[in-house]
Structure formats: structure tokens, C-alpha cells
Design a protein around this motif. Structure first.
Motif, PDB file in Angstrom:
ATOM      1  N   ALA A 235       0.830  -1.215   0.000  1.00 25.07           N
ATOM      2  CA  ALA A 235       0.000   0.000   0.000  1.00 25.07           C
ATOM      3  C   ALA A 235       0.862   1.261   0.000  1.00 25.07           C
ATOM      4  CB  ALA A 235      -0.928  -0.011   1.211  1.00 25.07           C
ATOM      5  N   GLU A 236       2.117   1.091   0.431  1.00 30.25           N
ATOM      6  CA  GLU A 236       3.009   2.251   0.522  1.00 30.25           C
ATOM      7  C   GLU A 236       3.645   2.610  -0.830  1.00 30.25           C
ATOM      8  OE1 GLU A 236       3.141   3.480   3.645  1.00 30.25           O
ATOM      9  OE2 GLU A 236       1.876   1.788   4.232  1.00 30.25           O
ATOM     10  N   LEU A 237       3.544   1.715  -1.798  1.00 33.19           N
ATOM     11  CA  LEU A 237       4.230   1.940  -3.078  1.00 33.19           C
ATOM     12  C   LEU A 237       3.490   2.963  -3.941  1.00 33.19           C
ATOM     13  CD1 LEU A 237       5.165  -1.748  -4.055  1.00 33.19           C
ATOM     14  CD2 LEU A 237       6.588  -0.047  -2.913  1.00 33.19           C
ATOM     15  N   ASP A 238       4.247   3.649  -4.800  1.00 33.24           N
ATOM     16  CA  ASP A 238       3.615   4.633  -5.694  1.00 33.24           C
ATOM     17  C   ASP A 238       3.497   4.095  -7.127  1.00 33.24           C
ATOM     18  OD1 ASP A 238       6.236   4.597  -6.366  1.00 33.24           O
ATOM     19  OD2 ASP A 238       6.601   6.753  -6.130  1.00 33.24           O
ATOM     20  N   CYS A 239       3.858   2.818  -7.316  1.00 33.79           N
ATOM     21  CA  CYS A 239       3.768   2.229  -8.660  1.00 33.79           C
ATOM     22  C   CYS A 239       2.446   1.471  -8.803  1.00 33.79           C
ATOM     23  CB  CYS A 239       4.931   1.268  -8.871  1.00 33.79           C
ATOM     24  SG  CYS A 239       4.892  -0.096  -7.716  1.00 33.79           S
ATOM     25  N   GLN A 240       2.225   0.908 -10.002  1.00 30.70           N
ATOM     26  CA  GLN A 240       1.005   0.111 -10.209  1.00 30.70           C
ATOM     27  C   GLN A 240       1.144  -1.233  -9.485  1.00 30.70           C
ATOM     28  OE1 GLN A 240      -1.235   0.190 -14.061  1.00 30.70           O
ATOM     29  NE2 GLN A 240       0.784   0.743 -14.844  1.00 30.70           N
ATOM     30  N   VAL A 241       0.143  -1.588  -8.737  1.00 28.24           N
ATOM     31  CA  VAL A 241       0.089  -2.905  -8.097  1.00 28.24           C
ATOM     32  C   VAL A 241      -1.273  -3.507  -8.422  1.00 28.24           C
ATOM     33  CG1 VAL A 241       0.088  -4.174  -5.918  1.00 28.24           C
ATOM     34  CG2 VAL A 241       1.600  -2.205  -6.198  1.00 28.24           C
ATOM     35  N   ALA A 242      -1.258  -4.735  -8.980  1.00 26.02           N
ATOM     36  CA  ALA A 242      -2.530  -5.400  -9.276  1.00 26.02           C
ATOM     37  C   ALA A 242      -2.691  -6.592  -8.350  1.00 26.02           C
ATOM     38  CB  ALA A 242      -2.542  -5.858 -10.729  1.00 26.02           C
ATOM     39  N   LEU A 243      -3.842  -6.686  -7.782  1.00 23.74           N
ATOM     40  CA  LEU A 243      -4.115  -7.810  -6.887  1.00 23.74           C
ATOM     41  C   LEU A 243      -5.311  -8.573  -7.475  1.00 23.74           C
ATOM     42  CD1 LEU A 243      -4.036  -7.537  -3.070  1.00 23.74           C
ATOM     43  CD2 LEU A 243      -5.910  -8.730  -4.157  1.00 23.74           C
ATOM     44  N   ILE A 244      -5.060  -9.794  -7.859  1.00 20.80           N
ATOM     45  CA  ILE A 244      -6.098 -10.586  -8.521  1.00 20.80           C
ATOM     46  C   ILE A 244      -6.455 -11.754  -7.603  1.00 20.80           C
ATOM     47  CG2 ILE A 244      -6.665 -11.941 -10.580  1.00 20.80           C
ATOM     48  CD1 ILE A 244      -4.105 -10.393 -11.804  1.00 20.80           C
ATOM     49  N   THR A 245      -7.707 -11.863  -7.300  1.00 15.22           N
ATOM     50  CA  THR A 245      -8.112 -12.968  -6.434  1.00 15.22           C
ATOM     51  C   THR A 245      -8.989 -13.937  -7.219  1.00 15.22           C
ATOM     52  OG1 THR A 245     -10.032 -11.752  -5.639  1.00 15.22           O
ATOM     53  CG2 THR A 245      -8.033 -11.566  -4.332  1.00 15.22           C
ATOM     54  N   ASN A 246      -8.927 -15.188  -6.797  1.00 15.99           N
ATOM     55  CA  ASN A 246      -9.745 -16.250  -7.393  1.00 15.99           C
ATOM     56  C   ASN A 246      -9.557 -16.389  -8.901  1.00 15.99           C
ATOM     57  OD1 ASN A 246     -10.847 -16.883  -4.873  1.00 15.99           O
ATOM     58  ND2 ASN A 246     -12.381 -15.265  -5.075  1.00 15.99           N
ATOM     59  N   ALA A 247      -8.308 -16.219  -9.362  1.00 17.81           N
ATOM     60  CA  ALA A 247      -8.028 -16.463 -10.781  1.00 17.81           C
ATOM     61  C   ALA A 247      -8.097 -17.968 -11.040  1.00 17.81           C
ATOM     62  CB  ALA A 247      -6.640 -15.938 -11.116  1.00 17.81           C
ATOM     63  N   LYS A 248      -8.488 -18.332 -12.273  1.00 19.44           N
ATOM     64  CA  LYS A 248      -8.581 -19.762 -12.594  1.00 19.44           C
ATOM     65  C   LYS A 248      -7.171 -20.367 -12.645  1.00 19.44           C
ATOM     66  CE  LYS A 248     -12.867 -19.546 -15.147  1.00 19.44           C
ATOM     67  NZ  LYS A 248     -13.446 -19.340 -16.476  1.00 19.44           N
ATOM     68  N   SER A 249      -7.054 -21.587 -12.124  1.00 18.35           N
ATOM     69  CA  SER A 249      -5.755 -22.258 -12.123  1.00 18.35           C
ATOM     70  C   SER A 249      -5.959 -23.736 -12.412  1.00 18.35           C
ATOM     71  CB  SER A 249      -5.095 -22.092 -10.746  1.00 18.35           C
ATOM     72  OG  SER A 249      -4.062 -23.019 -10.577  1.00 18.35           O
ATOM     73  N   LYS A 250      -5.165 -24.240 -13.338  1.00 20.44           N
ATOM     74  CA  LYS A 250      -5.287 -25.670 -13.668  1.00 20.44           C
ATOM     75  C   LYS A 250      -4.891 -26.533 -12.480  1.00 20.44           C
ATOM     76  CE  LYS A 250      -4.566 -25.362 -18.628  1.00 20.44           C
ATOM     77  NZ  LYS A 250      -3.563 -25.440 -19.701  1.00 20.44           N
ATOM     78  N   LYS A 251      -3.790 -26.117 -11.827  1.00 19.41           N
ATOM     79  CA  LYS A 251      -3.267 -26.919 -10.712  1.00 19.41           C
ATOM     80  C   LYS A 251      -4.105 -26.751  -9.450  1.00 19.41           C
ATOM     81  CE  LYS A 251       1.682 -27.097 -11.673  1.00 19.41           C
ATOM     82  NZ  LYS A 251       2.966 -26.495 -11.301  1.00 19.41           N
ATOM     83  N   GLN A 252      -4.422 -25.496  -9.148  1.00 22.35           N
ATOM     84  CA  GLN A 252      -5.015 -25.197  -7.841  1.00 22.35           C
ATOM     85  C   GLN A 252      -6.528 -24.985  -7.884  1.00 22.35           C
ATOM     86  OE1 GLN A 252      -1.659 -22.110  -7.650  1.00 22.35           O
ATOM     87  NE2 GLN A 252      -2.219 -22.261  -5.499  1.00 22.35           N
ATOM     88  N   GLY A 253      -7.110 -24.991  -9.062  1.00 22.61           N
ATOM     89  CA  GLY A 253      -8.544 -24.673  -9.173  1.00 22.61           C
ATOM     90  C   GLY A 253      -8.713 -23.166  -9.235  1.00 22.61           C
ATOM     91  N   LYS A 254      -8.352 -22.493  -8.136  1.00 22.61           N
ATOM     92  CA  LYS A 254      -8.293 -21.027  -8.156  1.00 22.61           C
ATOM     93  C   LYS A 254      -7.096 -20.570  -7.327  1.00 22.61           C
ATOM     94  CE  LYS A 254     -11.821 -20.641  -4.548  1.00 22.61           C
ATOM     95  NZ  LYS A 254     -13.034 -19.987  -4.117  1.00 22.61           N
ATOM     96  N   LYS A 255      -6.621 -19.402  -7.676  1.00 22.89           N
ATOM     97  CA  LYS A 255      -5.413 -18.892  -7.022  1.00 22.89           C
ATOM     98  C   LYS A 255      -5.472 -17.366  -6.992  1.00 22.89           C
ATOM     99  CE  LYS A 255      -2.857 -18.611 -11.385  1.00 22.89           C
ATOM    100  NZ  LYS A 255      -1.699 -18.998 -12.166  1.00 22.89           N
ATOM    101  N   ASP A 256      -4.576 -16.771  -6.212  1.00 22.20           N
ATOM    102  CA  ASP A 256      -4.428 -15.315  -6.222  1.00 22.20           C
ATOM    103  C   ASP A 256      -3.110 -14.964  -6.907  1.00 22.20           C
ATOM    104  OD1 ASP A 256      -6.723 -15.323  -4.755  1.00 22.20           O
ATOM    105  OD2 ASP A 256      -5.845 -14.532  -2.900  1.00 22.20           O
ATOM    106  N   ILE A 257      -3.068 -13.774  -7.463  1.00 23.98           N
ATOM    107  CA  ILE A 257      -1.842 -13.287  -8.123  1.00 23.98           C
ATOM    108  C   ILE A 257      -1.630 -11.825  -7.710  1.00 23.98           C
ATOM    109  CG2 ILE A 257      -0.708 -12.851 -10.361  1.00 23.98           C
ATOM    110  CD1 ILE A 257      -2.791 -14.819 -11.595  1.00 23.98           C
ATOM    111  N   ILE A 258      -0.386 -11.449  -7.511  1.00 22.73           N
ATOM    112  CA  ILE A 258      -0.072 -10.033  -7.278  1.00 22.73           C
ATOM    113  C   ILE A 258       0.970  -9.595  -8.307  1.00 22.73           C
ATOM    114  CG2 ILE A 258       0.935  -8.342  -5.674  1.00 22.73           C
ATOM    115  CD1 ILE A 258      -0.107 -10.039  -3.362  1.00 22.73           C
TER     116      ILE A 258
END
Lengths: 304, 141
Positions: free
Chosen positions: B30-53
Motif C-alpha cells: 500500500a506504501e508503493l507509488d507504482c502500479q500494483v494489481a491484486l487478482i483474487t480467485n483467478a482460474k488455475s489448472k493446478k489449484q482450481g483457483k489462485k491469487d496473483i499479485i
């Protein structure tokens, strides 16, 4: 500079050396009566514990040293909000060695990080009490003549009893130790102690609720008090507090050279009719506590 | 859903679904001034769903904290739009100020300036214990 925070801070060799010095003190007390002349022990007891404090103070006095300190937090700067680290650095200006009891677990470790003088943990909450364990080891060595090849029964509160956990940890380093765990279901030895100490060291153990089941096999019977302060529900305490009462009748099948131990204070778990039995060692154990603390003070102060 | 690719920075992938916010907090994103994307519940072949930052900046990453939270996470290092390294994580031997001891009898419960330190004592079962009171961490999540 060495501290004693946890019994695991000492190697088996160091423990054996402490025991030998303690035995020598018992046999030649006069040789030690001026070893700590001019030295000061501070007993910082942030919670009351009369017998442990007196044992430390008596130990230092018998070595010719002096003692200072406090016996409860309300009479110290802690009541004004001082941190453990600050207290210890100030006391380090006045004393050569510090024995410290604190209700919060890990407080003696915090003290040892900042201290300029050796720190002895005299009990921190339900966590460690290494000088009790040293006392137990000296008692076993003096009464049984060995610390290996023993079958040890531990009876009572094995769940919350820190003396039991520490003793098991210390005994696990010796050869051919068998442990008999005697407790009601509610006060069984925690799984992590079984896994991380007993099983990791391949120590043979059995669990039972019946104090008499393995009585005839025991070399040591270590009784413990069910501690009221560990229970949130008083009804549970009342139901369990007299679960085991060791009496003469139960000892009929025990070995003639059984050693009955207890860290004290006892409540009802050992009937007073056992006190006269030559196998009762718990008051001798308290006496051994003073001598092992004398040996420990000498070691930490590096007095020859 | 379109999210811009990273030019220089990190894609923290294979995060167990639901843990991304914890990582976001612990890494201080939250302290950064750059772009940060937080993706939750993305589809994943291995895990079913996953998060990505995704972090669009080359910052010092606390890999110990990431490994402590989930050592199955993959950290992709991106330089000039290309993944140049895939860092695998290990369970760290010690973590500092990543989790709090919940034992009410621990000295850290009254002395708030002390670092919260946990040591790995049982790698097989991923057991961490408080440096001070040796209580095991009940909920690493």
C-alpha cells in the motif's frame, strides 16, 4: 558470559559437572563457605515464590555472598511501567548475578539479551524452570547413583506441569530411559512433547490412568500437584485435584529402592503417611535444590 | 479482465486463493507509488483457483515472509517485459514481525516494542514456535 534460561542451554557434560560440584559441596561444605565473598546475587521475583527465592538466597549466603532484590512486582519499578530490559540493565549495575522469576513466558530470555551479568531463570509462567530440573537430576543422581537405565513414572498434571516437560527433556538425553505417563485424560502429556521429545529421541513410553498398573517396575515416581491456577473452570479443578493420592497401600508392590519425588508444594497427592517411608525423597529434593543452585552460581560467576 | 503487463517488477503467482491480501499487507504494498494489481480467485489448472499479485517496480521483496505464508508461491522476476527468473521459495528458518504470538502469557503480550520472532522447529509439519515462550503458531494463515 553464560546464562541459564532453558535446561537445554546446558550440555550433558555441563550438567554432569554441576552435579559433581554439588555433591562435593554436600561433602565439603566448609571448602565453599567463602567462595563468593564480596559477590552479590539479586533475586528479582516479579511474582511471589517463597521457596525458590529462599533456596537461591540460602545458596548465595552459604557461599559467603550477599543477596538483594524484591519478592513481588508491586515493590519494583515494573509497577511504574518499566520494561524487563531496563530493569535488568539497572540491576546489573548493583549485582554480580541475577535470579529472576517472571509471570510472563520468555521474560528471562529478554533479560539475558540485554544483561551485563549472568541471568538465571527461576521460573517464567508455565514455560521453563531449569533450576527445578537441575534439582531433580541431582536428586536422582544422589538417590539412585545414576541418570541412565531408569524407569520413571510421572504422575498427575502432565499437561500444564512445566517441571514434568523439562524433566522429560533432560532425561531424554540419557541412555535406556523408560517413561510411564500416569494422568487422567484431561491432563495427559501434550502431543508436541511426545513427538518432539520422546519420539524424536526414541524414548520408550506408555500412558496409563492407573497409578498402580506399572508401580512394581518404577525406579522413580515423580508426583505433581494439579494446579488450580491453570483451570478456567473451577468444577474441572475440583473433579481432578484428588484424582491421585499416593498412600502406603499403593506402594506395597513398589520396589524397595523406589525414589518418590515431588517438586513441592504438595496438596493431597501424597498422603502424609508416606512421609516416613524411606523411599520418600521430596524433602531431601528441596535440600538438594540449594546445593545445585550453589554449584550453578559458582559456574556462572566462573568461581573456581 | 485485462490487466497491464509488467515492465520491470514481479508477478507473485500461485498464491493460495484468499491469501493475497495478507501478502499485500505484509509486503507493505500500500506504501508503493507504482502500479500494483491484486487478482483474487483467478482460474488455475493446478489449484482450481489462485491469487496473483503484480508489482510494476523492482523493490526489495521479503522472500522469507512470502515463504512463511505459502512456500508454494512462485515469484517471477520481470525485466523489460520478460520473465528473467522464477524464484522458488523455502520455509524460512526464522521470521521477524510477520506473525504475532497469541499466547496471553508471552512477554510480547505486555512489551509491545519486542520483535515478534518465530523459529521453524518442525519442518515436516511446518511448526513455528515463538522465540520467547515457544508456543506454536496456531494459525499461520
Amino acid at each position: 558470559m553464560k546464562h541459564l534460561i532453558d535446561i537445554k542451554d546446558l550440555s550433558v557434560k555441563e550438567i554432569d559437572d554441576l552435579i559433581e560440584v554439588a555433591k562435593d559441596i554436600i561433602n565439603h561444605r566448609d571448602n565453599y563457605s567463602h567462595k563468593c565473598d564480596g559477590k552479590k546475587l539479586a533475586t528479582l521475583f516479579f511474582e511471589p515464590s517463597t521457596r525458590t527465592r529462599l533456596s537461591f538466597e540460602a545458596a548465595m549466603m552459604e557461599l559467603g555472598g550477599n543477596v538483594l532484590g524484591f519478592s513481588e512486582a508491586s515493590s519494583s519499578s515494573v509497577s511504574k511501567g518499566e520494561t524487563v530490559a531496563d530493569t535488568i540493565q539497572v540491576v546489573g549495575c548493583y549485582a554480580d548475578i541475577i535470579a529472576m522469576r517472571h509471570p510472563k513466558e520468555g521474560a528471562p530470555y529478554v533479560a539475558s539479551v540485554k544483561s551485563t551479568v549472568p541471568i538465571i531463570n527461576a521460573g517464567d509462567g508455565g514455560h521453563n524452570h531449569p533450576t527445578q530440573t537441575l534439582t531433580d537430576l541431582l536428586t536422582i543422581k544422589c538417590e539412585k547413583g545414576r541418570l541412565d537405565n531408569l524407569t520413571i513414572g510421572l504422575c498427575g498434571d502432565l499437561k500444564f506441569g512445566r517441571t514434568v516437560h523439562s524433566l522429560i527433556t533432560a532425561m531424554a538425553r540419557y541412555n535406556n530411559i523408560k517413561i510411564v505417563l500416569i494422568s487422567p485424560d484431561e491432563l495427559k502429556l501434550p502431543e508436541y512433547v511426545k513427538k518432539e521429545v520422546l519420539e524424536k529421541n526414541n524414548i520408550e513410553y506408555v500412558e496409563t490412568k492407573d497409578i498402580e498398573e506399572y508401580m512394581s517396575e518404577l525406579d522413580i515416581l515423580y508426583m505433581t500437584r494439579v494446579q488450580k491456577e491453570r483451570f478456567f473452570n473451577e468444577a474441572d479443578y475440583i473433579r481432578l485435584k484428588d484424582y491421585y493420592i499416593l498412600n502406603k497401600d499403593k506402594l506395597k508392590v513398589a520396589k524397595n529402592d523406589l525414589c518418590i519425588m515431588h517438586p513441592l508444594p504438595r496438596v493431597n497427592e501424597i498422603s502424609t503417611d508416606v512421609d516416613d517411608d524411606p523411599r520418600a525423597c521430596y524433602f531431601k529434593q528441596a535440600n538438594y535444590g540449594k546445593y545445585i543452585r550453589m554449584a550453578l552460581i559458582l559456574k556462572l560467576l566462573e568461581v573456581k | 479482465m485485462n490487466i497491464d503487463s509488467i515492465k520491470n517488477g514481479y508477478v507473485i503467482d500461485h498464491i493460495k486463493a484468499g491469501k493475497a491480501m495478507r501478502i499485500y499487507d505484509i509486503l507493505g504494498l500500500a506504501e508503493l507509488d507504482c502500479q500494483v494489481a491484486l487478482i483474487t480467485n483467478a482460474k488455475s489448472k493446478k489449484q482450481g483457483k489462485k491469487d496473483i499479485i503484480k508489482i510494476d517496480k523492482d523493490i526489495p521483496l521479503n522472500l522469507d515472509a512470502l515463504g512463511f505464508i505459502d512456500h508454494n508461491i512462485t515469484v517471477n522476476v520481470v525485466k523489460d517485459d520478460i520473465i528473467v527468473e522464477k524464484r522458488k521459495l523455502n520455509l524460512p528458518q526464522r521470521v521477524v514481525n510477520v506473525a504475532k504470538c497469541t499466547n496471553p502469557r508471552c512477554i510480547t503480550s505486555i512489551e509491545k516494542d519486542l520483535d515478534q520472532v518465530f523459529n521453524l522447529t518442525d519442518k515436516e509439519n511446518e511448526v513455528y514456535r515463538c522465540l520467547y515462550c515457544e508456543s506454536s503458531l496456531k494459525n499461520k494463515e
